[in-house]
Design a protein around this motif. Structure first.
Motif, mmCIF file in Angstrom:
data_model
loop_
_atom_site.group_PDB
_atom_site.id
_atom_site.type_symbol
_atom_site.label_atom_id
_atom_site.label_comp_id
_atom_site.label_asym_id
_atom_site.label_seq_id
_atom_site.Cartn_x
_atom_site.Cartn_y
_atom_site.Cartn_z
ATOM 1 N N GLY A 56 37.976 7.698 6.462
ATOM 2 C CA GLY A 56 37.661 8.992 7.020
ATOM 3 C C GLY A 56 37.891 9.086 8.512
ATOM 4 O O GLY A 56 38.309 8.146 9.178
ATOM 5 N N LEU A 57 37.603 10.263 9.053
ATOM 6 C CA LEU A 57 37.694 10.498 10.486
ATOM 7 C C LEU A 57 36.451 9.956 11.170
ATOM 8 O O LEU A 57 35.342 10.089 10.665
ATOM 9 C CB LEU A 57 37.813 11.995 10.772
ATOM 10 C CG LEU A 57 38.939 12.757 10.076
ATOM 11 C CD1 LEU A 57 38.898 14.218 10.483
ATOM 12 C CD2 LEU A 57 40.281 12.149 10.403
ATOM 13 N N VAL A 58 36.626 9.352 12.321
ATOM 14 C CA VAL A 58 35.505 8.798 13.078
ATOM 15 C C VAL A 58 34.755 9.910 13.795
ATOM 16 O O VAL A 58 35.351 10.715 14.516
ATOM 17 C CB VAL A 58 35.996 7.751 14.087
ATOM 18 C CG1 VAL A 58 34.865 7.329 15.013
ATOM 19 C CG2 VAL A 58 36.557 6.542 13.362
ATOM 20 N N ASN A 315 39.924 -1.245 28.554
ATOM 21 C CA ASN A 315 41.013 -0.468 27.965
ATOM 22 C C ASN A 315 41.143 -0.747 26.475
ATOM 23 O O ASN A 315 40.743 -1.801 25.989
ATOM 24 C CB ASN A 315 42.335 -0.787 28.663
ATOM 25 C CG ASN A 315 42.368 -0.285 30.089
ATOM 26 O OD1 ASN A 315 42.271 0.912 30.323
ATOM 27 N ND2 ASN A 315 42.497 -1.194 31.046
ATOM 28 N N GLY A 316 41.713 0.190 25.755
ATOM 29 C CA GLY A 316 41.914 0.000 24.325
ATOM 30 C C GLY A 316 42.193 1.306 23.614
ATOM 31 O O GLY A 316 43.139 1.431 22.848
ATOM 32 N N GLN A 317 41.359 2.311 23.876
ATOM 33 C CA GLN A 317 41.549 3.609 23.232
ATOM 34 C C GLN A 317 42.701 4.388 23.867
ATOM 35 O O GLN A 317 43.051 4.147 25.021
ATOM 36 C CB GLN A 317 40.274 4.454 23.321
ATOM 37 C CG GLN A 317 39.280 4.142 22.221
ATOM 38 C CD GLN A 317 38.226 3.167 22.683
ATOM 39 O OE1 GLN A 317 38.538 2.167 23.289
ATOM 40 N NE2 GLN A 317 36.971 3.442 22.392
ATOM 41 N N ASN A 318 43.238 5.307 23.101
ATOM 42 C CA ASN A 318 44.331 6.142 23.594
ATOM 43 C C ASN A 318 43.880 7.562 23.935
ATOM 44 O O ASN A 318 44.527 8.251 24.702
ATOM 45 C CB ASN A 318 45.444 6.209 22.547
ATOM 46 C CG ASN A 318 46.067 4.856 22.291
ATOM 47 O OD1 ASN A 318 46.319 4.113 23.219
ATOM 48 N ND2 ASN A 318 46.305 4.542 21.027
ATOM 49 N N LEU A 319 42.788 8.016 23.316
ATOM 50 C CA LEU A 319 42.272 9.350 23.572
ATOM 51 C C LEU A 319 40.827 9.229 24.050
ATOM 52 O O LEU A 319 40.304 8.133 24.226
ATOM 53 C CB LEU A 319 42.365 10.205 22.313
ATOM 54 C CG LEU A 319 43.789 10.437 21.782
ATOM 55 C CD1 LEU A 319 43.750 11.220 20.490
ATOM 56 C CD2 LEU A 319 44.641 11.167 22.811
ATOM 57 N N ASP A 339 40.869 9.096 18.836
ATOM 58 C CA ASP A 339 42.042 8.646 18.095
ATOM 59 C C ASP A 339 41.634 7.891 16.837
ATOM 60 O O ASP A 339 42.451 7.215 16.211
ATOM 61 C CB ASP A 339 42.958 7.790 18.966
ATOM 62 C CG ASP A 339 42.281 6.519 19.468
ATOM 63 O OD1 ASP A 339 41.094 6.299 19.135
ATOM 64 O OD2 ASP A 339 42.935 5.753 20.192
ATOM 65 N N ASP A 340 40.338 8.027 16.456
ATOM 66 C CA ASP A 340 39.796 7.421 15.240
ATOM 67 C C ASP A 340 39.893 5.902 15.258
ATOM 68 O O ASP A 340 40.246 5.267 14.268
ATOM 69 C CB ASP A 340 40.461 7.995 13.996
ATOM 70 C CG ASP A 340 40.047 9.430 13.742
ATOM 71 O OD1 ASP A 340 38.854 9.665 13.533
ATOM 72 O OD2 ASP A 340 40.918 10.313 13.796
#
Length: 650
Positions: A56-58, A315-319, A339-340
């Motif tokens: 699912g979506l986070v 750092n790690g996520q894109n959104l 970005d889920d």
């Protein structure tokens, strides 16, 4: 027999029609035990979910105060991970009413779990046995008209530190305080002019802070319900968050920037400056020495509370990051991003430790390779990814220059040698050689691509674009031959077109949604010759049977028609009460699955139609999306929620 479906994320599904690609593997479906019955007209009413493909979506993430669990709220419920064994399969507490935004909240005694509901109801779960213990609904008649305007979706929740109170914030700006033991409503705070985005109790539970999209944070006396202070925050409205320091001496607010306040006087103390990214959410560490700030484009910034300086950037996520949680001793931090993805870092070394897999941004394309060892996924806002179906781990994410906002299309060649990705908003097709695990080349066209297919002999790729040309690409040389498919009635082609290639790649069929002459045209892909079918209508979807002998068409007039491709004779005319979508044949075309929904998005259903006896044999209530039968006939890949894909079978 009916199954409880997963609620549809209506904004996404309402705007974008989802089409699930048919399975290409002739092997048994991977990840599922063999020996399941083949799904037929006589037993399809017995199907049920067998395994998950995506989770699912986070929506949010939380860490239990006893350090044992990490909870991820998603579009289908809470996924509970053992914090010291994150590689193990998580446990699901189903809750289809969760909504994006509010923090996942553990009670401080680690017994209860909750998050906001999109129906204005708060559901409290007992973790030990996954039991729903309490439902708090302010719109219930027993509470009377407690808010004005009426209660809307729950946008924020927070437990008191003694686990006896639960505060909830609404999209209409109301803040409510509930007794967790009795379920009674204790206080109603009205004063915000917009949705409440964040809530926090002071360490002594005497004060409640509420941050709202009206650009204010209010401090309330919990016992009396009286407002204490209104903090007028400054910055950009990417999100509003509030947090008390563990000693109660500071209140931190974020509204793009971070401000620190004195909770005793309501006066500003300082603004943390030097951060380039807009802050979405904030959180103090357990010892109060660190203030974590989740930003709008990925990084989590750790601030030293004493020196007011940046300590590290994770750092790690894109959104943008919308929820974070420290573990009990603040040595680790977990964060959920839009970005889920769920990332976990070591706070001391600032190194990423783990990423929790298999959450998904509304994937609406699924394609297996020939032997079923790889699954390709893609969709709107979602780049193509390749997954190992045995380990369910990400193998690679092909790197393409496509805008993430475009609708990605994916396909394997019949022998699994080639993988292609394209977007209907672009004029290029990217090719990968799967045997050598590398990019092979790019097929450049003059016009946006509407459809593509590999030929059965695996030597060519056929593409059809908006300029009305069918292109025959030779894979070895990457050279192409263009054939014009211009129709006398339609001098040009647009995306407002129902179109599909036949599985044997011999035919391309087209029908305009808003054309001058809404006929179904059948084109010979070898010579580009038009073979009019004599059938007309405004069709939303065209689908060939697996052996390419039948053509099904869903029409805007609430019918489904099936024709024999060779003779053009009508085989089936199915009249419905609502428009059909998501058509899918089983392997011998004896079953046709499809979904319907009324014009006002009510009464969504999943249907199974026996094409031999010409009668409906099973119907399930629920807002289902794309459907695909496995080639062995034993399973159905079914999307029944945003970012959720199941294997169903008997």
């Amino acid at each position: 027999m009916q199954f409880k479906p997963y609620r549809l994320f209506q904004t996404f599904w309402g705007y974008f029609a989802l089409i699930l690609a048919v399975f290409l593997s002739q092997a048994a479906t991977p990840g599922l035990a063999s020996g399941h019955p083949v799904i037929t007209a006589s037993n399809v009413n017995q199907i049920k979910p067998l395994s998950w493909l995506t989770r699912g979506l986070v929506y949010g993430v939380g860490w239990s105060p006893d350090d044992k669990l990490i909870a991820v709220s998603s579009s289908i419920g809470f996924w509970l991970y053992a914090a010291d064994h994150l590689d193990q399969e998580p446990h699901l507490i189903p809750d289809t009413h969760l909504t994006w935004g509010p923090r996942v909240e553990f009670s401080p005694d680690s017994r209860l779990l909750t998050a906001g509901g999109n129906d204005g109801v708060i559901r409290v779960w007992r973790i030990a046995d996954s039991t729903l213990t309490m439902t708090l609904d302010a719109s219930s008649p027993q509470f009377g008209p407690v808010t004005e305007p009426p209660m809307k979706g729950i946008s924020a929740v927070a437990f008191s530190h003694d686990s006896t109170l639960l505060a909830s914030g609404s999209e209409n700006g109301a803040v409510l305080v509930w007794d967790v033991v009795t379920g009674k409503l204790k206080q109603v705070f009205n004063g915000h002019q917009n949705a409440v985005d964040s809530l926090a109790f002071s360490p002594d539970d005497r004060t409640l802070a509420s941050a709202s999209y009206d650009s204010t944070t209010k401090l309330w006396d919990v016992a009396t319900g009286s407002p204490l202070f209104t903090l007028k925050v400054s910055g950009s409205s990417v999100g509003y968050s509030v947090a008390f320091s563990p000693d109660g001496h500071l209140v931190a607010t974020s509204s793009g920037s971070i401000q620190l306040w004195d909770p005793q006087t309501g006066q500003p103390l300082t603004t943390l400056s030097g951060q380039n990214n807009l802050v979405q959410t904030i959180l103090f560490s357990g010892d109060g020495s660190i203030l974590a700030a989740g930003t709008d484009n990925g990084p989590v910034v750790l601030w030293d509370v004493k020196t007011k300086r940046q300590r590290a950037v994770l750092n790690g996520q894109n959104l943008y990051v919308f929820q974070m949680a420290f573990n009990a001793d603040s040595t680790a931090l977990v964060a959920a991003s839009s970005d889920d993805t769920i990332h976990l870092w070591d706070v001391q070394t600032h190194q990423e430790k783990v990423v929790l897999p298999n959450f998904s941004q509304g994937v609406d394309k699924l394609v297996f390779n020939t032997d079923g060892t790889l699954l390709a996924t893609a969709g709107l806002y979602v780049d193509a990814h390749l997954w190992n179906t045995q380990t369910q781990q990400l193998v690679t994410a092909p790197n393409t220059p496509f805008d993430s906002a475009t609708d990605h299309q994916i396909l394997f060649s019949p022998d699994g040698h080639w993988f292609a990705e394209y977007s209907q908003a672009q004029s290029s097709i990217w090719l990968w050689d799967m045997q050598k695990s590398r990019q092979y080349g790019v097929l450049l066209q003059q016009s946006p691509i509407i459809a593509a297919i590999f030929t059965q002999n695996n030597t060519q790729l056929l593409s059809f674009s908006a300029d009305g040309y069918l292109r025959q690409w030779t894979l070895k040389s990457l050279s192409g031959k263009a054939i014009s498919l211009q129709s006398p009635n339609e001098p040009y082609f647009t995306n407002e077109l129902a179109i599909t290639f036949s599985p044997d790649s011999n035919w391309l069929t087209t029908s305009y949604v808003n054309g001058k002459s809404p006929n179904i045209d059948l084109w010979d892909t070898k010579f580009g010759k038009n073979h009019p079918t004599g059938h007309s209508g405004k069709f939303s979807q065209l689908l060939f049977s697996p052996d390419s002998s039948w053509l099904a068409a869903a029409s805007y007039d609430k019918t489904i028609q099936i024709w024999n491709v060779a003779s053009g004779a009508s085989v089936v005319l199915l009249k419905l009460d609502a428009m059909a979508a998501n058509l899918s044949f089983n392997r011998d075309a004896s079953l046709l699955a499809f979904t319907t929904v009324d014009s006002d998005n009510s009464h969504p259903k999943l249907h199974f139609f026996d094409t031999v006896q010409q009668r409906e044999v099973a119907t399930f209530d629920g807002n289902f999306g794309p459907i695909a039968f496995s080639p062995d006939g034993m399973f159905i890949a079914l999307s029944d929620g945003p970012g959720v894909v199941h294997f169903w079978g008997i």
